[in-house]
Design a protein around this motif. Sequence first.
Motif: not given
Length: 251
Positions: A28-37, A46-52, A71-82
């Motif tokens: 019943q499940y399928f996945t969604r991956d997102l690479s976080l920088d 330490t920061a590392t690139v991984v997939d959520l 996805l837009v919000l998540a990548k904004y958080l990733d890009r602006q995390s600092s």
Amino acid sequence: MSFTGGDSVVVVVATDDAAATEAVNEKQYFTRDLSLDNCLAAAADTATVVDLTVDQRFIGDVGCVVWDAALVLAKYLDRQSSRLGLRRPALVVELGAGTGFCGLCAAALGARAVITDLADCVDLMVRNVNKNRLLIGDRVAVHEYDWAQTAGGDQQLADEQLFFGHNITEINYILISDCLYYAQSVRQLYDTVDWLSSKGATVLMSYEDRDDKRPLVDKFFKLIKSKFIVNEISSDELHADYRSPDLHLYN
């Protein structure tokens, strides 16, 4: 057991009922991956690139999948995390979390997160917390929360300071993504945002243009703009691969 017929032998292996049931459930499940920088791995500072990676359901209400606005919000958080200071660690509350995607992303970037939705989404959020435990450690709490519990204007609410054990003065960010689907929830969402942000939390809200939901979006923003300063985040601040004219992010 085996059945013999002539020179042939057919072997029938009994299937464990629990394993069979689990295999059916997994379908019943399928996945969604997102690479976080800028992921803050649970075991290292330490920061590392991984997939959520989160699970979504093939069948269910709107909260069982990750929509593009998330996805837009998540990548904004990733890009602006600092700049956002997620590693303070910030305290993030996600409303209408569904799969928990945005809150999990914030936690992977170093924040503490409280992810909330209706009862039928809780097991999916818990599943995704467990799926990403190596990335988020113990930084995510899952709770059932119905915005109807927020009685706008009620004095008892105005005096209430705690949200699942956290004083609302501690909340740094409130995340909302594609949550305007039903007319009855517009005022409830506004009241909840008004309360939880009343001590200074910043609201980050993303949504996708949908013609049939435009009246709901307009009604919500009319309420929000009556009390809050609202700005659309420039596309220049968004990730180049995760932006589109029909996808919007506000704070």
